[in-house]
Design a protein around this motif. Structure first.
Motif, PDB file in Angstrom:
ATOM      1  N   PHE A  37       4.450   1.776  -0.253  1.00 54.16           N
ATOM      2  CA  PHE A  37       5.549   1.887  -1.216  1.00 54.16           C
ATOM      3  C   PHE A  37       5.103   1.577  -2.642  1.00 54.16           C
ATOM      4  O   PHE A  37       5.870   1.782  -3.583  1.00 54.16           O
TER       5      PHE A  37
ATOM      6  N   GLN B 292       9.862  11.104 -11.124  1.00 57.66           N
ATOM      7  CA  GLN B 292       8.441  10.858 -11.274  1.00 57.66           C
ATOM      8  C   GLN B 292       7.724  11.819 -10.322  1.00 57.66           C
ATOM      9  O   GLN B 292       7.429  11.470  -9.188  1.00 57.66           O
TER      10      GLN B 292
ATOM     11  N   ARG C 138       3.393  11.684   4.250  1.00 59.75           N
ATOM     12  CA  ARG C 138       2.227  10.918   3.804  1.00 59.75           C
ATOM     13  C   ARG C 138       2.626  10.208   2.527  1.00 59.75           C
ATOM     14  O   ARG C 138       3.045  10.869   1.561  1.00 59.75           O
ATOM     15  N   MET C 139       2.530   8.885   2.528  1.00 56.91           N
ATOM     16  CA  MET C 139       2.943   8.149   1.335  1.00 56.91           C
ATOM     17  C   MET C 139       1.808   7.225   0.907  1.00 56.91           C
ATOM     18  O   MET C 139       1.274   6.460   1.702  1.00 56.91           O
ATOM     19  N   VAL C 140       1.457   7.302  -0.371  1.00 51.76           N
ATOM     20  CA  VAL C 140       0.387   6.469  -0.915  1.00 51.76           C
ATOM     21  C   VAL C 140       0.863   5.838  -2.221  1.00 51.76           C
ATOM     22  O   VAL C 140       1.334   6.547  -3.120  1.00 51.76           O
ATOM     23  N   SER C 141       0.771   4.538  -2.315  1.00 48.65           N
ATOM     24  CA  SER C 141       1.109   3.797  -3.540  1.00 48.65           C
ATOM     25  C   SER C 141       2.457   4.193  -4.138  1.00 48.65           C
ATOM     26  O   SER C 141       2.580   4.360  -5.340  1.00 48.65           O
ATOM     27  N   GLY C 142       3.431   4.367  -3.296  1.00 47.28           N
ATOM     28  CA  GLY C 142       4.776   4.641  -3.797  1.00 47.28           C
ATOM     29  C   GLY C 142       5.104   6.103  -3.988  1.00 47.28           C
ATOM     30  O   GLY C 142       6.216   6.456  -4.376  1.00 47.28           O
TER      31      GLY C 142
ATOM     32  N   HIS D 285       7.746  10.153  -6.511  1.00 46.33           N
ATOM     33  CA  HIS D 285       8.077   8.751  -6.220  1.00 46.33           C
ATOM     34  C   HIS D 285       9.048   8.685  -5.036  1.00 46.33           C
ATOM     35  O   HIS D 285       9.985   9.468  -4.953  1.00 46.33           O
ATOM     36  N   PHE D 286       8.806   7.728  -4.134  1.00 44.54           N
ATOM     37  CA  PHE D 286       9.603   7.699  -2.895  1.00 44.54           C
ATOM     38  C   PHE D 286      11.096   7.537  -3.152  1.00 44.54           C
ATOM     39  O   PHE D 286      11.920   8.068  -2.397  1.00 44.54           O
ATOM     40  N   ALA D 287      11.463   6.839  -4.229  1.00 42.89           N
ATOM     41  CA  ALA D 287      12.896   6.640  -4.498  1.00 42.89           C
ATOM     42  C   ALA D 287      13.547   7.977  -4.853  1.00 42.89           C
ATOM     43  O   ALA D 287      14.656   8.288  -4.398  1.00 42.89           O
TER      44      ALA D 287
ATOM     45  N   LEU E 267      11.148  10.009   5.904  1.00 40.63           N
ATOM     46  CA  LEU E 267      10.086   9.376   5.120  1.00 40.63           C
ATOM     47  C   LEU E 267       8.927   8.952   6.025  1.00 40.63           C
ATOM     48  O   LEU E 267       7.756   9.073   5.669  1.00 40.63           O
TER      49      LEU E 267
ATOM     50  N   PRO F 220       0.803  -1.234   0.000  1.00 42.23           N
ATOM     51  CA  PRO F 220       0.000   0.000   0.000  1.00 42.23           C
ATOM     52  C   PRO F 220       0.836   1.284   0.000  1.00 42.23           C
ATOM     53  O   PRO F 220       0.555   2.202  -0.771  1.00 42.23           O
TER      54      PRO F 220
ATOM     55  N   LEU G 205      13.733  10.031  -1.605  1.00 40.84           N
ATOM     56  CA  LEU G 205      14.807   9.603  -0.703  1.00 40.84           C
ATOM     57  C   LEU G 205      16.167  10.047  -1.221  1.00 40.84           C
ATOM     58  O   LEU G 205      17.009  10.513  -0.462  1.00 40.84           O
ATOM     59  N   ALA G 206      16.380   9.897  -2.527  1.00 39.79           N
ATOM     60  CA  ALA G 206      17.678  10.265  -3.080  1.00 39.79           C
ATOM     61  C   ALA G 206      17.942  11.757  -2.853  1.00 39.79           C
ATOM     62  O   ALA G 206      19.063  12.159  -2.570  1.00 39.79           O
TER      63      ALA G 206
END
Lengths: 410, 347
Positions: A168, B123, B163-167, B141-143, B159, A166, B146-147
């Motif tokens: 990530f 993204q 708030r994180m949803v679907s990547g 995008h979380f990647a 992180l 969900p 983070l970078a």
């Protein structure tokens, strides 16, 4: 050569000769380092690489290694003898869930330690210092049972279902679950976007799944001294939802309240008494965080913190943050147990029982058992054994030999 | 007209792919810039202000055109590449990135997303979202997130606090600008070109002058850390580790590495550090000496610095944070600052 070690080596080699369909080569395996540990000699063979699966099979069928690892990282030159020369090209994201890192009641039953200074013995996890002489050096015997492997399994499921899917947004096809062959599970993510992440970035991912450094203010818990108290809402995605569910779970089974160490005894009493009415208000939409008299901000934070600890996954941090990590090859055998390092998916994980589904050896053999705890394997209970020469099923014998609690007599 | 817009955009974001393409098209040589006193002047103030304040000088609109702004960035970068001081490069990168951030605030949500995609391959989508009463303008995008934010030390950027949803991490406009600023900073730090003097006469003179200033500034930084050791200025994490060592508590590998590298960096010698480890339960002089010397760089080519605060937080070595910790992200930075305060009082 030691007879026990030679026996194990031959059994493993014979297994790899007859059965190797289960060996799962990781994506882009030609770019990965392979490493082997042995039964019959010390040290490891590092910095090898294979361009064909058949080469690897032939190699292990000859050599019968105790442990087979591959690198989560991809390299331009995987067989270069030193890390900087390998030219790192990215790494899968991996999580290691090990019963070792969970504190469980069953450890008291099957784990032992021995102080190497004064020979004091004890059960469960070893202490920081020997209670008798204060020394810090111990010999340990760690065992595993259904209870601790089930606990590790639920942590693996938690990582995947609560975090990877969900939050990530990692898709099922990019996730591989592997039973480690010993006391835990590995979760691999092959997602393209995570490949270039460095160690610090991966540490943030570990902190996310374990809830380390979480600040409630960013997740709906508002300290208010007036008006309608606000708190985390299950309808809001991410950690807020998890905290909200965790808090509800506490009041659903009020016996948990006593585990919240930061609460005073009187507060625990109030909360246990009012659990049902608190839960009712939490289940309204939006939830109402009405605190009974005697439960202040500090207490609410302690409850929320407990919820975070319950909802967070317990993973072995260094495994995820090490971008050169070696990890067991699925389909290989674990040298300490003889169990199959088995690849699973979400469906098979639920039903998976390592004590029967990861057993690969058939037949029986005679071994001398020095001392072993009681355990069950393949639907059979084995009582604690001590100094006995006995004929045992091969899988049991290999487990005891691998654990070093039995030997093959000369 | 089209050319004007292009130059205007390039002057705003001189590190961008399109600015670099434009510079190539215009085919400007250092020799030409050497004759442009305005460009050199602006480059000078950009660099000097960056060195002292980590801020970039804003151009004086009356005297400098966008074209001068662009070429001044270009010559400033040549200077940074030539001087080869990491400290200087970082300061300059921070200043230029902050300057870009001021423009980011004024861009549309869509434009910001385009900038990020084109220049950093991110993204990043403009996506107005309302969650728990808060408005978010973008998702990243979380990647990528983070970078870009790996070096951030405030808790709100962790992180786990997003708030994180679907990547995708949800960001408000200000956050998006801040994260993009970090990407610009990283780009400027990592984009190193091999440049060696001599340069055309005016630039050469400018280069020699700058080199003296930068060397003086880095010397001063070293002086601030080295010299008399003031233990009262050690950050709380280091004090706690020293306390544990004094009590003979066993320290983890990373704890030992942290304390050793910290003490070496503030100027303690190998023998003094060795003495601190004597009480360790598993002390072996030969091994301990070997390890300390290794960290000191006597056995390999690397000289180590202690881990940054972010690492100490996740390895649970960050303890008893105090008010000074809020402003730093590295234990050595804590020491440098506190030392400055404590020293005059003690002497």
């Amino acid at each position: 050569m030691d007879k026990t070690e030679e026996f194990l080596k031959n059994q493993f080699a014979a297994y790899y000769q007859r059965k190797h369909e289960g060996l799962t080569m990781p994506p882009d395996y030609e770019k990965r380092e392979f490493a082997f540990f042995w039964f019959t000699r010390r040290g490891a063979l590092r910095h090898t690489s294979f361009t064909k699966k058949e080469e690897l099979i032939q190699f292990i069928a000859n050599e019968g290694p105790a442990h087979i690892f591959y690198s989560a990282a991809k390299y331009r030159k995987p067989d270069a003898p030193q890390m900087p020369l390998k030219e790192w090209e990215g790494a899968n994201l991996i999580f290691d869930i090990d019963a070792d890192h969970l504190i469980l009641p069953c450890q008291k039953l099957h784990d032992r330690w021995l102080c190497t200074e004064c020979s004091t013995r004890g059960k469960g996890q070893r202490p920081e210092a020997c209670p008798n002489c204060g020394a810090h050096a111990f010999q340990e015997l760690k065992w595993m049972c259904k209870e601790c492997l089930d606990a590790a399994k639920s942590e693996a499921i938690k990582i995947i279902e609560e975090f990877l899917l969900p939050d990530f947004g990692i898709v099922h096809k990019d996730i591989m679950i592997v039973f480690s062959g010993h006391r835990g599970y590995h979760v691999h993510c092959f997602t393209e976007e995570v490949q270039p992440l460095g160690s610090a970035e991966r540490r943030e991912i570990v902190d996310y799944v374990s809830g380390v450094g979480l600040d409630f203010l960013h997740h709906g818990l508002v300290d208010q001294s007036y008006g309608i108290p606000k708190g985390p809402d299950t309808r809001t995605p991410g950690w807020e939802q998890k905290i909200a569910r965790g808090i509800k779970a506490i009041f659903k089974s009020p016996s948990k309240i006593s585990e919240i160490t930061q609460l005073k005894a009187s507060q625990k009493e109030i909360l246990t008494r009012d659990a049902a009415s608190i839960l009712r208000q939490l289940e309204e939409s939006p939830p109402r965080y009405v605190m009974p008299k005697g439960i202040g901000k500090v207490a609410w934070r302690a409850i929320a913190q407990f919820a975070v600890e319950q909802m967070g996954a317990k993973v072995d941090e260094p495994v995820t943050t090490d971008i050169h990590r070696l990890i067991r090859l699925p389909g290989s055998l674990h040298g300490k147990t003889g169990f199959l390092v088995k690849q699973l998916d979400m469906n098979s994980l639920e039903k998976f029982d390592p004590f029967s589904d990861a057993q690969v050896f058939e037949g029986s053999t005679e071994v001398f058992v020095k001392e072993s705890p009681g355990f069950s394997l393949g639907n059979t209970e084995y009582p604690p054994m001590r100094e006995c020469e006995c004929e045992l099923p091969l899988s049991v014998a290999i487990l005891l030999l691998g654990k070093g609690v039995a030997i093959i007599n000369e | 007209m089209l050319e004007d817009t292009k130059i205007y955009e390039a002057a705003k974001y001189p590190w961008s792919i399109s600015a670099r393409r434009l510079l190539k098209e215009l085919d400007i040589s250092l020799k030409e810039i050497d004759a442009d006193a305005q460009a050199l002047q602006l480059a000078r103030s950009r660099l000097l202000q960056a060195l002292e304040t980590k801020e970039s000088a804003s151009p004086e609109r009356k005297t400098s055109s966008e074209f001068v702004e662009l070429t001044s960035f270009f010559v400033a970068k040549v200077m940074v590449d030539a001087i080869k001081s990491m400290f200087f490069r970082r300061r300059w990168a921070t200043a230029e990135a902050k300057r870009a951030e001021r423009y980011f605030f004024k861009e549309s949500d869509l434009k910001l997303a385009q900038l990020a995609t084109r220049n950093f391959n991110w993204q990043l989508d403009p996506k107005p979202t309302r969650i728990a009463g808060r408005e978010f303008s973008h998702r990243l995008h979380f990647a990528n997130y983070l970078a870009a934010t790996a070096g951030f030390h405030e808790r709100e950027w962790k992180l786990v606090n997003k708030r994180m949803v679907s990547g995708y991490v949800l960001l408000r406009k200000g956050d998006t600008a801040r994260v993009l600023r970090a990407a610009v900073e990283q780009l400027l730090i990592s984009d190193v070109k091999q440049v060696t003097p001599p340069f055309p006469p005016n630039i050469q003179q400018f280069y020699e002058e700058l080199e003296v200033i930068v060397r003086g500034r880095t010397e001063r930084m070293k002086q601030e850390i080295m010299g008399e050791i003031i233990p009262e200025a050690f950050p709380p994490c280091i004090q706690a580790l020293l306390g544990d060592m004094a009590e003979g508590k066993p320290l983890s590998h990373i704890a030992r590495f942290t304390i050793t590298s910290f003490l070496l960096n503030v100027g303690m010698d190998v023998d003094s550090i060795l003495n601190l480890f004597v009480k360790a339960p598993d002390f072996r002089e030969d091994l301990a000496r070997y390890q300390i010397e290794h960290i000191a760089g006597k056995r390999g080519s690397t000289e180590y610095t202690p881990p940054a605060c972010a690492y100490l937080v996740s390895t649970r070595l960050c303890v008893k944070k105090d008010k000074y910790c809020e402003f730093i992200r590295h234990p050595l930075a804590y020491y440098r600052r506190r030392r400055k305060w404590i020293k005059p009082k003690s002497s």
